[in-house]
Every structure is written in structure tokens, then in C-alpha cells.
Design a protein around this motif. Structure first.
Motif, mmCIF file in Angstrom:
data_model
loop_
_atom_site.group_PDB
_atom_site.id
_atom_site.type_symbol
_atom_site.label_atom_id
_atom_site.label_comp_id
_atom_site.label_asym_id
_atom_site.label_seq_id
_atom_site.Cartn_x
_atom_site.Cartn_y
_atom_site.Cartn_z
ATOM 1 N N THR A 1 0.822 -1.217 0.000
ATOM 2 C CA THR A 1 0.000 0.000 0.000
ATOM 3 C C THR A 1 0.853 1.262 0.000
ATOM 4 O OG1 THR A 1 -0.134 -0.106 2.429
ATOM 5 C CG2 THR A 1 -1.966 -1.074 1.181
ATOM 6 N N TYR A 2 2.150 1.117 -0.197
ATOM 7 C CA TYR A 2 3.029 2.288 -0.152
ATOM 8 C C TYR A 2 3.166 2.892 -1.542
ATOM 9 C CZ TYR A 2 6.951 5.338 0.885
ATOM 10 O OH TYR A 2 7.760 6.447 1.034
ATOM 11 N N ASN A 3 2.559 4.047 -1.725
ATOM 12 C CA ASN A 3 2.639 4.782 -2.991
ATOM 13 C C ASN A 3 2.518 6.271 -2.670
ATOM 14 O OD1 ASN A 3 2.411 5.940 -5.516
ATOM 15 N ND2 ASN A 3 0.973 4.410 -6.311
ATOM 16 N N PRO A 4 3.599 6.878 -2.172
ATOM 17 C CA PRO A 4 3.516 8.277 -1.737
ATOM 18 C C PRO A 4 3.157 9.244 -2.855
ATOM 19 C CG PRO A 4 5.798 7.521 -1.796
ATOM 20 C CD PRO A 4 4.941 6.308 -1.965
ATOM 21 N N ALA A 5 3.545 8.935 -4.090
ATOM 22 C CA ALA A 5 3.202 9.829 -5.196
ATOM 23 C C ALA A 5 1.694 9.905 -5.393
ATOM 24 C CB ALA A 5 3.874 9.349 -6.482
ATOM 25 N N LEU A 6 0.999 8.848 -5.011
ATOM 26 C CA LEU A 6 -0.460 8.808 -5.148
ATOM 27 C C LEU A 6 -1.167 9.267 -3.879
ATOM 28 C CD1 LEU A 6 -2.956 7.871 -6.850
ATOM 29 C CD2 LEU A 6 -2.692 5.633 -5.735
ATOM 30 N N LEU A 7 -0.652 8.875 -2.714
ATOM 31 C CA LEU A 7 -1.396 9.041 -1.468
ATOM 32 C C LEU A 7 -0.921 10.178 -0.566
ATOM 33 C CD1 LEU A 7 -1.747 5.286 -0.405
ATOM 34 C CD2 LEU A 7 -3.483 6.718 -1.500
ATOM 35 N N ALA A 8 0.360 10.509 -0.585
ATOM 36 C CA ALA A 8 0.908 11.449 0.404
ATOM 37 C C ALA A 8 0.131 12.763 0.412
ATOM 38 C CB ALA A 8 2.377 11.712 0.123
ATOM 39 N N TYR B 1 -7.887 17.444 -0.662
ATOM 40 C CA TYR B 1 -8.912 16.469 -1.018
ATOM 41 C C TYR B 1 -8.744 15.926 -2.435
ATOM 42 C CZ TYR B 1 -10.852 18.749 3.070
ATOM 43 O OH TYR B 1 -11.017 19.266 4.327
ATOM 44 N N ASN B 2 -7.738 16.387 -3.156
ATOM 45 C CA ASN B 2 -7.508 15.932 -4.528
ATOM 46 C C ASN B 2 -6.565 14.730 -4.561
ATOM 47 O OD1 ASN B 2 -9.063 18.027 -5.525
ATOM 48 N ND2 ASN B 2 -7.324 19.348 -5.984
ATOM 49 N N PHE B 3 -6.901 13.761 -5.391
ATOM 50 C CA PHE B 3 -6.017 12.634 -5.664
ATOM 51 C C PHE B 3 -5.828 12.533 -7.168
ATOM 52 C CE2 PHE B 3 -7.476 11.631 -1.455
ATOM 53 C CZ PHE B 3 -6.425 10.950 -0.865
ATOM 54 N N GLY B 4 -4.655 12.075 -7.566
ATOM 55 C CA GLY B 4 -4.395 11.890 -8.980
ATOM 56 C C GLY B 4 -4.909 10.547 -9.475
ATOM 57 N N VAL B 5 -4.923 10.388 -10.773
ATOM 58 C CA VAL B 5 -5.325 9.121 -11.383
ATOM 59 C C VAL B 5 -4.188 8.115 -11.230
ATOM 60 C CG1 VAL B 5 -5.932 7.999 -13.564
ATOM 61 C CG2 VAL B 5 -6.853 10.269 -13.020
ATOM 62 N N GLU C 1 1.238 9.029 -11.658
ATOM 63 C CA GLU C 1 2.221 9.506 -10.690
ATOM 64 C C GLU C 1 3.508 9.915 -11.406
ATOM 65 O OE1 GLU C 1 0.112 5.925 -8.711
ATOM 66 O OE2 GLU C 1 0.687 6.628 -10.715
ATOM 67 N N GLY C 2 4.059 11.034 -10.989
ATOM 68 C CA GLY C 2 5.295 11.514 -11.575
ATOM 69 C C GLY C 2 5.103 12.495 -12.709
ATOM 70 N N SER D 1 3.991 15.942 -14.489
ATOM 71 C CA SER D 1 4.047 17.316 -14.001
ATOM 72 C C SER D 1 2.662 17.876 -13.711
ATOM 73 C CB SER D 1 4.762 18.206 -15.026
ATOM 74 O OG SER D 1 4.091 18.153 -16.279
ATOM 75 N N ASP D 2 1.663 17.442 -14.457
ATOM 76 C CA ASP D 2 0.296 17.929 -14.257
ATOM 77 C C ASP D 2 -0.673 16.751 -14.365
ATOM 78 O OD1 ASP D 2 -1.833 19.607 -13.844
ATOM 79 O OD2 ASP D 2 -1.961 20.266 -15.938
ATOM 80 N N PRO D 3 -0.672 15.864 -13.354
ATOM 81 C CA PRO D 3 -1.499 14.662 -13.433
ATOM 82 C C PRO D 3 -2.987 14.989 -13.396
ATOM 83 C CG PRO D 3 -0.592 14.901 -11.234
ATOM 84 C CD PRO D 3 0.064 15.953 -12.082
ATOM 85 N N ALA D 4 -3.761 14.166 -14.072
ATOM 86 C CA ALA D 4 -5.210 14.340 -14.059
ATOM 87 C C ALA D 4 -5.752 14.022 -12.672
ATOM 88 C CB ALA D 4 -5.852 13.423 -15.100
ATOM 89 N N LEU D 5 -6.815 14.738 -12.279
ATOM 90 C CA LEU D 5 -7.418 14.501 -10.978
ATOM 91 C C LEU D 5 -8.403 13.343 -11.060
ATOM 92 C CD1 LEU D 5 -8.097 18.131 -9.682
ATOM 93 C CD2 LEU D 5 -6.138 16.636 -9.228
ATOM 94 N N ALA D 6 -8.435 12.556 -9.996
ATOM 95 C CA ALA D 6 -9.310 11.392 -9.953
ATOM 96 C C ALA D 6 -10.767 11.819 -9.817
ATOM 97 C CB ALA D 6 -8.917 10.499 -8.781
ATOM 98 N N ASN D 7 -11.640 11.222 -10.639
ATOM 99 C CA ASN D 7 -13.074 11.413 -10.463
ATOM 100 C C ASN D 7 -13.576 10.355 -9.479
ATOM 101 O OD1 ASN D 7 -13.256 9.003 -11.918
ATOM 102 N ND2 ASN D 7 -13.626 10.066 -13.871
ATOM 103 N N MET D 8 -14.876 10.308 -9.245
ATOM 104 C CA MET D 8 -15.408 9.389 -8.247
ATOM 105 C C MET D 8 -15.125 7.930 -8.610
ATOM 106 S SD MET D 8 -16.438 11.289 -5.875
ATOM 107 C CE MET D 8 -17.223 10.052 -4.841
ATOM 108 N N GLY D 9 -15.194 7.616 -9.901
ATOM 109 C CA GLY D 9 -14.891 6.256 -10.324
ATOM 110 C C GLY D 9 -13.447 5.887 -10.060
ATOM 111 N N GLU D 10 -12.540 6.831 -10.308
ATOM 112 C CA GLU D 10 -11.123 6.581 -10.071
ATOM 113 C C GLU D 10 -10.821 6.510 -8.577
ATOM 114 O OE1 GLU D 10 -7.175 5.786 -10.870
ATOM 115 O OE2 GLU D 10 -8.919 5.781 -12.219
#
Length: 322
Positions: A80-87, A181-185, A189-190, A192-201
Motif C-alpha cells: 500500500t506504499y505509494n507516496p506519489a499517489l497518497l501522500a 482532497y484531490n487525488f491523482g489518477v 504519478e510523476g 508534471s500535471d497529473p489528471a485529478l481522480a473522479n469518483m470512479g477513479e
């Protein structure tokens, strides 16, 4: 702090993520319906109290995410370690800076009098939360998975509802002030301008996280029990933090008094536990070093921020040591 909350008995042969949910569902529902949680979810906290809450969260995430990074290769924690996604630390820092009206440079808000007051006179619930994280990082870091579970899963679930309410309540027109409150898709990860996760993501990230818990824990019954115990403790710590916000009033305004006074506010002085002699001596030594740095070198110049970080580190370790 013992975990004394009564929950229904759980089948410990289930996957770990199912055990954590089933074993704490009653507590989760009670806390989520509490007065402070309702205020927070609906964006009804005073702006000052909300900033105070975000500051405490930043320090909590700093401790949690530092512990996860130090144990990133542990077989239980790594799935479950993915700081680029979760931090959450960087986003929290950005939100705090914006709401305080200071430069978003990860420095200005940390030197703000409100944050200095928080570190020098921490509320009991906040101090207990940091102390618990510090202890398990040293003694049993696999228990960090329980704290990751309630923090990240909470951010992915309730946080998505809160974002719109926070924007409306505090007159925010874009992501500034609500980046926490924003998370990336997943998979971006990595960038420069990652898309923001929608509810499905967001749902996809939650499933990935739960599957990671199950993969890391496997069929270890003893570990499942330890994680259920720690999840209960984590919920109680968070409940106490909510109660502290409810009782505190506008801390940002009170911070001027806290920062300028050598003694904490009366309410905090009455409710706080006494520090050990060792902690007091360590704190005095830290303050002595801090005073020496300020007097001899000041806090300006190219290394001014490094000096400030050193001062904060000494003071924090003294206050939160157990």
C-alpha cells in the motif's frame, strides 16, 4: 491509551481489510455523526478553527508518512506504499498557506505564530496522536497500516464530499485551499500535471488500497488482531482530536497569546498531563540551542530557513517525546 470501545465480534479468518471495517464500523459511524465531524464535513467550522485543524493534520501526516517511508520495504506495508499517489503533506501545506494568506513555499506558514504556538503548547489530543505514531514507528511499525487505513480511506471517501462544502463555506473558487482532497489518477504519478481522480477513479484507488492491505497481512491472525486493535486506537485518537477542536474556540486568534506567553492557556494547563523531568530538561536544552542560534546568527540570510527548521525540530522532539 487502551482501546475500550465495544464492537461486534469479527471472524478473524476474513481478509484483513474486511476485519478492519467490520470491527470498527460502529465506532466509525458514531464519530462521523459527532457534532464536530458534522461541522467539519459541512464546512461549518470557523475558518480559524479549520486552519488550526489542517495544521494539526499536517504534523500528523508528517509523522505517519515519515514512518511509512522508513519502512517502505516491509512486506506488510509495501503493497500500500505509494507516496506519489497518497501522500497528503504537500497538499496540506499548500492549503494552509493559501488560507493564511502567506506565500506557498512550505516555509512561511511553518514560521507563522499559529504553528509556533501549536508546537510550543500542543493540545493534549494532538500531543497524544503524535506520541502514539512516534511510539509505534519505533516499536512496531507494521501498526502504521492501521493509521494509513483510517487516514487515507477517510480522505478518499468523506474528503470528496467535504471538498465542495469547504469551498462554499470559505468562499473558495478553485482548488486553492482544498488541494488536500484531490487525488491523482493511478498511473499518472510523476507527471508534471497529473489528471485529478473522479469518483470512479477514487473507488478504484480504494479497492487497490484494500487489496494491498489483504496482500500484506495475508492469513496472519495475530497481525490481524494487532491491526484491529490499532485501528480502534486510531479512531479514538481522531475522536479526541475532533473533541479538542470543538472545545478550543478560535485557536488562530488565541495563538498570539500562546506564542507570547511562557505558560500555556489555563484550559490547556489544567487538562494537559505533566511532562517528565527528562522531557522538561530536553525541552530546556532545545530552547537554549534555539536561543543561541537566534542570538548569534539570526534567522535571516541564505541559511535562515535551515536554522528555523532546526529550531522546530529540537522543540518538537522535546515536546512530543515519550
Amino acid at each position: 491509551m487502551p482501546a475500550t470501545h465495544t464492537e461486534p465480534k469479527v471472524d478473524m479468518t476474513q481478509p484483513a481489510s474486511s476485519i478492519l471495517r467490520a470491527g470498527t464500523i460502529k465506532m466509525h459511524d458514531e464519530i462521523s455523526k459527532s457534532e464536530t465531524a458534522t461541522y467539519l464535513t459541512k464546512g461549518e467550522l470557523d475558518r480559524e478553527d479549520y486552519i488550526w485543524y489542517l495544521m494539526m493534520l499536517w504534523h500528523i501526516y508528517k509523522a505517519l508518512e515519515a514512518g511509512l517511508a522508513a519502512n517502505a520495504y516491509d512486506s506488510v506495508l509495501s503493497p500500500t506504499y505509494n507516496p506519489a499517489l497518497l501522500a497528503r503533506g504537500s497538499a496540506l501545506s499548500s492549503d494552509i498557506s493559501f488560507l493564511l494568506g502567506v506565500p506557498d513555499d512550505d516555509r512561511s506558514w511553518k514560521s507563522h505564530q499559529a504553528n509556533q504556538a501549536l508546537l510550543l503548547s500542543p493540545p493534549p489530543a494532538f500531543r497524544a496522536y503524535i506520541s502514539r505514531l512516534t511510539r509505534i514507528i519505533k516499536e512496531d511499525p507494521r501498526r502504521l497500516l492501521a493509521h494509513s487505513y483510517i487516514r487515507y480511506m477517510g480522505d478518499l471517501s468523506g474528503g470528496q464530499i467535504m471538498k465542495g462544502n469547504i469551498r462554499k463555506a470559505y468562499g473558495l473558487t478553485n482548488d486553492q485551499g482544498t488541494r488536500f482532497y484531490n487525488f491523482g489518477v493511478m498511473g499518472s504519478e510523476g507527471q508534471s500535471d497529473p489528471a485529478l481522480a473522479n469518483m470512479g477513479e477514487v473507488k478504484r484507488i480504494k479497492e487497490w488500497f484494500k487489496n494491498g492491505i489483504d496482500a500484506g497481512v495475508g492469513n496472519d491472525i495475530e497481525l490481524k488482531g494487532a491491526l484491529l486493535d490499532e485501528t480502534t486506537r486510531a479512531y479514538l485518537l481522531h475522536k479526541d482530536l475532533f473533541d479538542e477542536i470543538k472545545a478550543s474556540g478560535s485557536k488562530i486568534q488565541k495563538s498570539v497569546v500562546c506564542a507570547s506567553s511562557p505558560m500555556p492557556l489555563d484550559r490547556e494547563r489544567k487538562s494537559s498531563k505533566m511532562f517528565s523531568v527528562h522531557s522538561v530538561l530536553t525541552f530546556m536544552l532545545a530552547v537554549g540551542f534555539a536561543h543561541l542560534i537566534v542570538v548569534v546568527g539570526g534567522l535571516s540570510g541564505s541559511r535562515g530557513y535551515e536554522k528555523l527548521e532546526a529550531v522546530q525540530g529540537w522543540v518538537t522532539s522535546a515536546v512530543f517525546s515519550t
